[in-house]
Motif scaffolding. Structure first.
Motif, PDB file in Angstrom:
ATOM      1  N   PRO A 160      -5.365  14.469   3.541  1.00 33.25           N
ATOM      2  CA  PRO A 160      -5.922  13.306   3.569  1.00 33.25           C
ATOM      3  C   PRO A 160      -4.833  12.148   3.704  1.00 33.25           C
ATOM      4  CG  PRO A 160      -6.908  14.145   1.731  1.00 33.25           C
ATOM      5  CD  PRO A 160      -5.719  15.037   2.179  1.00 33.25           C
ATOM      6  N   SER A 161      -5.285  10.986   4.578  1.00 33.84           N
ATOM      7  CA  SER A 161      -4.230   9.962   4.796  1.00 33.84           C
ATOM      8  C   SER A 161      -5.031   8.778   5.025  1.00 33.84           C
ATOM      9  CB  SER A 161      -3.367  10.080   6.185  1.00 33.84           C
ATOM     10  OG  SER A 161      -4.320  10.189   7.071  1.00 33.84           O
ATOM     11  N   ARG A 162      -4.428   7.476   4.923  1.00 35.69           N
ATOM     12  CA  ARG A 162      -5.065   6.168   4.829  1.00 35.69           C
ATOM     13  C   ARG A 162      -3.961   5.345   5.873  1.00 35.69           C
ATOM     14  NH1 ARG A 162      -6.481   3.029  -0.493  1.00 35.69           N
ATOM     15  NH2 ARG A 162      -7.269   1.183   0.508  1.00 35.69           N
ATOM     16  N   ARG A 189       1.468  11.686   1.884  1.00 35.07           N
ATOM     17  CA  ARG A 189       0.493  12.631   2.453  1.00 35.07           C
ATOM     18  C   ARG A 189       1.422  13.893   3.078  1.00 35.07           C
ATOM     19  NH1 ARG A 189       0.933  11.983   8.064  1.00 35.07           N
ATOM     20  NH2 ARG A 189       2.326  10.327   8.829  1.00 35.07           N
ATOM     21  N   THR A 238       1.190   5.306   0.209  1.00 39.56           N
ATOM     22  CA  THR A 238       0.502   6.689   0.735  1.00 39.56           C
ATOM     23  C   THR A 238       1.418   7.820   0.733  1.00 39.56           C
ATOM     24  OG1 THR A 238      -0.721   5.233   2.258  1.00 39.56           O
ATOM     25  CG2 THR A 238      -0.783   7.487   2.499  1.00 39.56           C
ATOM     26  N   GLN A 288     -13.507  10.198   8.821  1.00 38.01           N
ATOM     27  CA  GLN A 288     -12.963   8.964   9.000  1.00 38.01           C
ATOM     28  C   GLN A 288     -13.867   8.127   8.267  1.00 38.01           C
ATOM     29  OE1 GLN A 288     -10.081   8.385  12.712  1.00 38.01           O
ATOM     30  NE2 GLN A 288     -11.724   6.969  12.455  1.00 38.01           N
ATOM     31  N   ARG A 289     -13.192   7.267   7.538  1.00 41.34           N
ATOM     32  CA  ARG A 289     -14.016   5.990   6.579  1.00 41.34           C
ATOM     33  C   ARG A 289     -13.325   4.641   6.956  1.00 41.34           C
ATOM     34  NH1 ARG A 289     -15.589   5.635   0.429  1.00 41.34           N
ATOM     35  NH2 ARG A 289     -17.133   4.094   0.560  1.00 41.34           N
ATOM     36  N   GLN A 326       0.846  -1.166  -0.066  1.00 36.50           N
ATOM     37  CA  GLN A 326       0.015   0.017  -0.084  1.00 36.50           C
ATOM     38  C   GLN A 326       0.759   1.303   0.044  1.00 36.50           C
ATOM     39  OE1 GLN A 326      -2.741   0.523   3.299  1.00 36.50           O
ATOM     40  NE2 GLN A 326      -2.397   2.403   3.427  1.00 36.50           N
ATOM     41  N   GLN A 375      -7.436   0.045   6.628  1.00 38.75           N
ATOM     42  CA  GLN A 375      -8.646   0.184   6.187  1.00 38.75           C
ATOM     43  C   GLN A 375      -9.267   1.572   6.440  1.00 38.75           C
ATOM     44  OE1 GLN A 375      -7.853  -2.503   8.135  1.00 38.75           O
ATOM     45  NE2 GLN A 375      -8.932  -4.317   7.323  1.00 38.75           N
ATOM     46  N   ARG A 430      -9.419   5.503   6.165  1.00 38.88           N
ATOM     47  CA  ARG A 430      -9.247   6.575   5.313  1.00 38.88           C
ATOM     48  C   ARG A 430      -9.585   7.609   6.104  1.00 38.88           C
ATOM     49  NH1 ARG A 430      -9.710   5.163  -0.625  1.00 38.88           N
ATOM     50  NH2 ARG A 430      -9.742   2.830  -0.528  1.00 38.88           N
ATOM     51  N   LYS A 431      -8.965   8.741   6.430  1.00 37.03           N
ATOM     52  CA  LYS A 431      -8.981   9.806   6.982  1.00 37.03           C
ATOM     53  C   LYS A 431      -8.968  11.278   6.025  1.00 37.03           C
ATOM     54  CE  LYS A 431      -6.791   7.930  11.434  1.00 37.03           C
ATOM     55  NZ  LYS A 431      -5.601   8.491  12.204  1.00 37.03           N
TER      56      LYS A 431
END
Length: 151
Positions: free
Chosen positions: A84-86, A53, A51, A124-125, A49, A89, A91-92
């Protein structure tokens, strides 16, 4: 879905800048960049993964003249931003923070400060095999008054 599968690595950079604007008024800014790669086991066969940021912040600070042995007043405006960050699972979303403060020295060891702070909404998701959840938080603006005695 992601499953932690071992070690990770990340690299980044930080840039700082500070300079006077006029006498007793200075500005500073900072930017932080992050490039992260984390091993994961995903259902589509990928095993990494990636990322990217960043964060940024800045400050304007004014310093008043000293009054004999009494330190001068200080006023500050500060802001910060996070992209945004991850994290696996989760995601912010991006968020920001702003504050303004003023400190008045009553004498050499006693000061009175007032601070106003405002934070943007955070989101957050979470997406997992059996769960999907979205949360959002909005903080109320905050005012703080503080009397400080230095010993």
């Amino acid at each position: 879905s992601y499953v932690n599968a071992g070690k990770s690595w990340s690299n980044g950079a930080q840039f700082d800048l500070a300079f006077p604007i006029v006498p007793r008024l200075k500005a500073s800014a900072s930017a932080n960049l992050f490039n992260e790669r984390t091993p994961v086991d995903m259902t589509d066969g990928q095993n990494m993964q990636r990322t990217f940021r960043y964060t940024a912040n800045g400050t304007f600070e004014w310093n008043g003249k000293d009054r004999g042995s009494v330190p001068g007043d200080v006023a500050q405006l500060q802001w910060s931003y996070n992209s945004p960050s991850r994290e696996y699972q989760i995601r912010k979303g991006s968020w920001f923070d702003f504050s303004a403060s003023y400190t008045h020295s009553l004498d050499r060891t006693l000061s009175l400060s007032g601070t106003f702070r405002y934070s943007g909404r955070t989101n957050q998701r979470l997406i997992a095999p059996l769960v999907e959840e979205i949360s959002s938080r909005r903080r109320e603006p905050e005012v703080q008054i503080k009397l400080q005695k230095t010993l």
